[in-house]
Design an enzyme around this catalytic site. Sequence first.
Site, short mmCIF file in Angstrom:
data_model
loop_
_atom_site.label_atom_id
_atom_site.label_comp_id
_atom_site.label_asym_id
_atom_site.label_seq_id
_atom_site.Cartn_x
_atom_site.Cartn_y
_atom_site.Cartn_z
N SER A 194 -2.21 4.63 -6.44
CA SER A 194 -3.39 4.89 -6.18
C SER A 194 -3.38 6.55 -6.24
O SER A 194 -2.69 7.24 -5.72
CB SER A 194 -4.23 4.74 -4.78
OG SER A 194 -5.36 5.54 -4.69
N TYR A 209 -4.44 3.06 3.93
CA TYR A 209 -4.41 2.63 2.49
C TYR A 209 -3.83 3.74 1.90
O TYR A 209 -2.76 3.56 0.92
CB TYR A 209 -6.11 2.62 1.93
CG TYR A 209 -6.00 2.42 0.88
CD1 TYR A 209 -5.57 1.44 0.00
CD2 TYR A 209 -6.32 3.23 -0.16
CE1 TYR A 209 -5.73 0.82 -1.54
CE2 TYR A 209 -6.32 3.17 -1.55
CZ TYR A 209 -6.02 2.04 -2.17
OH TYR A 209 -6.10 1.85 -3.54
#
Length: 338
Positions: A194, A209
């Site tokens: 990410s 996350y």
Amino acid sequence: MMCGDALLRQEPWFISLATIGALYSAAVVFRLLPHLALLLRRPTDLRHRYGAWAVVTGPTSGIGESLALELARRGLNLVLVGRDPAKLQDISETISKTRAVQTKTVVFDLSLVATPQGDEAMRRLQETVEGLDVGLLVNNAGVAKPCAVYLHEMDVEAWVRMIRVNLWTLTEVTAAVLPGMVQRGRGAVVNIGSGSSEAIPSFPLYSVYAASKRYVAQFSRSLYVEYRSKGIDVQCQAPLFVETKMTWRAGKRGKQGPLSRLVMPTSDAYARAAARWIGHGPLCMPNLGHRLQWYLCRVAPDRFLDALRLRENLRQRAVFQRLRSPRAPSHANGGKQS
């Protein structure tokens, strides 16, 4: 005359600023050259370079579905790994009807890794890939829910599930597929990370996350160094926002103009770029718009980016709280990233 003298006194500052700006612009252009060259180059024949089969986790929606379809378009047979038998069957049938490739499915709730049920599913996956020329593994499956919450608001089971899928499962599936690649002397592992862990200094309200995706990047980089001498390419792809059901729920669905598509591509557009980048370095942002955003973030002060990200994620928190409300419209419950 006095104005002229003042201008002359300021001129060195202007020259310095102009020089710094020119040097930075040249550095950005220089870094973009490999990206642009890759767009002009003929795409790699992934089947010929790595092998006839690809394993894709989380292939039933979003980036995973688009990547599965793109790899099938490029002639790769697919082992599709996910938790929903009906959705796996749907994507398998879609691929079989449109492409002359084979598909196999493995039902695996990846959040149960390292449990008796997870061990049994892992054995099924190992049995499925045994004897196949698996040349590519795409670890796409990831969990971002619950989205936009303070850590103290997050249920323990939720962040344990996130860690299991984003870290543990990715590690175990990679370890299960690598031995065959080592034996054949070729292969590629693509781990979907990410941009939240690469392009910006923090990702508040998504702390677990973002930390889990940082693991993905470091894990990938280390494996890249370990296995490149064995003919295996390992890569972390770090996208920023891609238009999926999850971003739609967060209120980030873009308009249809070309600028918005550059900032937030569709999952299909991302998949086309992602397939081109396989084998080109340990870390990449395949989408050109994402890479430009990454460079802009490097210029901005960390404090500014922290404040901007906190404000935006607090806005998302308010959106998700409305969606979680029992009075929220039923149609708002459809977006879940697999």
